[in-house]
Design a protein around this motif. Structure first.
Motif, PDB file in Angstrom:
ATOM      1  N   ALA A 110       0.823  -1.211   0.000  1.00 22.51           N
ATOM      2  CA  ALA A 110       0.000   0.000   0.000  1.00 22.51           C
ATOM      3  C   ALA A 110       0.858   1.261   0.000  1.00 22.51           C
ATOM      4  N   HIS A 111       2.141   1.127  -0.350  1.00 19.55           N
ATOM      5  CA  HIS A 111       3.045   2.267  -0.287  1.00 19.55           C
ATOM      6  C   HIS A 111       3.756   2.504  -1.617  1.00 19.55           C
ATOM      7  N   MET A 112       4.193   3.760  -1.780  1.00 19.62           N
ATOM      8  CA  MET A 112       5.009   4.167  -2.923  1.00 19.62           C
ATOM      9  C   MET A 112       5.957   5.252  -2.437  1.00 19.62           C
ATOM     10  N   ARG A 113       6.954   5.541  -3.234  1.00 21.41           N
ATOM     11  CA  ARG A 113       7.787   6.699  -2.930  1.00 21.41           C
ATOM     12  C   ARG A 113       6.939   7.957  -3.035  1.00 21.41           C
ATOM     13  N   LYS A 114       7.271   8.947  -2.236  1.00 27.22           N
ATOM     14  CA  LYS A 114       6.406  10.112  -2.061  1.00 27.22           C
ATOM     15  C   LYS A 114       6.073  10.813  -3.374  1.00 27.22           C
ATOM     16  N   GLU A 115       7.062  11.068  -4.203  1.00 19.06           N
ATOM     17  CA  GLU A 115       6.820  11.778  -5.460  1.00 19.06           C
ATOM     18  C   GLU A 115       5.838  11.015  -6.338  1.00 19.06           C
ATOM     19  N   ALA A 116       6.024   9.706  -6.431  1.00 24.06           N
ATOM     20  CA  ALA A 116       5.132   8.874  -7.233  1.00 24.06           C
ATOM     21  C   ALA A 116       3.741   8.813  -6.612  1.00 24.06           C
TER      22      ALA A 116
END
Length: 262
Positions: A110-116
């Motif tokens: 449920a996570h991604m790098r912030k910019e993405a």
């Protein structure tokens, strides 16, 4: 990661994609409101065909594949030739403000790098304005989790099918935190080839580049990506690079064959 319904589909749903991929993009980009475009961190220069050296892979050559030494690079080319270090995990993982196919469960994918993640939320919100309801299915996946997904596919389908359908640990874009598998309600929230024929899948093919995402594994590029078609797997690269790839119908591999280092 499919649904038609091979055993691989189940692995897809559990772990999201990381399997083979592919899709053909032939339509020319639409000129939309540029204010809706998320800006890229990469400076691609004139016509997007020049790129600063920091956005190219820095690799350590090894037997069978290279190991990427700058894995946090937003344009990291991760594939069967270029692996991420087994201990790499992004430091800026956040949960995108979007609907997930599995609800509000606080799980790794449920996570991604912030910019993405910011770009994904913008894309999902704009899609909704067009009557398109999208659901995120699988984002970040650790090296350890990918090992489990790959082993399950080998056990269920054999080594040959697993090599085509699931990324070997270290070669999965999901480990970058920049990829997201996307689905819709009409597909029962599964990851299926048919998603590319749905209005949701078509909307993404026509619009994802405006938000910095590319369809990573197109249907007519299997000989280049060496993965099966995955109409659900979208990778964040920033808007400048994404628009160049969309205009030229390039995969990430082809992009790096044409872009000039500065």
């Amino acid at each position: 990661m499919k649904k038609v319904l091979s055993i691989s589909a189940i692995a897809f749903l559990l772990g999201g994609c990381s399997f083979a991929q592919h899709h053909n993009q032939t339509e020319k980009p639409k000129t939309g409101n540029q204010s809706n475009t998320i800006q890229s961190t990469a400076n691609n220069g004139d016509n997007g065909l020049t790129l600063q050296s920091q956005y190219f892979n820095k690799v350590q050559k090894g037997k069978g594949h290279n190991t990427i030494e700058n894995p946090a690079n937003i344009l990291a080319l991760v594939n069967k030739d270029n692996y991420l270090p087994s201990d790499y995990a992004p430091k800026d993982l956040v949960r995108p403000n979007v609907a997930f196919s599995f609800g509000n469960a606080d799980v790794e994918k449920a996570h991604m790098r912030k910019e993405a993640a910011v770009a994904l939320a913008k894309m999902f919100n704009d899609a909704k304005k067009d009557g398109i309801i999208l659901y995120a299915a699988s984002g970040y996946r650790s090296y350890t989790r990918q090992m489990s997904v790959f082993k399950d596919e080998v056990d269920n389908s054999g080594q040959k099918q697993a090599d085509q359908a699931v990324a070997i640990p270290g070669s999965s874009e999901h480990q970058t935190g920049l990829a997201m598998d996307i689905t819709c309600q009409s597909e029962q929230f599964l990851l299926t080839d048919h998603f590319g024929e749905d209005k949701e899948g078509k909307w993404l093919m026509d619009n994802a580049h405006k938000y910095g995402f590319i369809l990573r594994y197109p249907k007519n590029k299997i000989n280049i990506t060496h993965y099966e078609y995955e109409p659900w797997h979208y990778r964040y690269v920033g808007t400048k690079a994404a628009n160049v790839m969309y205009q030229h119908d390039w995969t990430l591999e082809e992009y790096f064959e044409h872009v000039k280092k500065i």
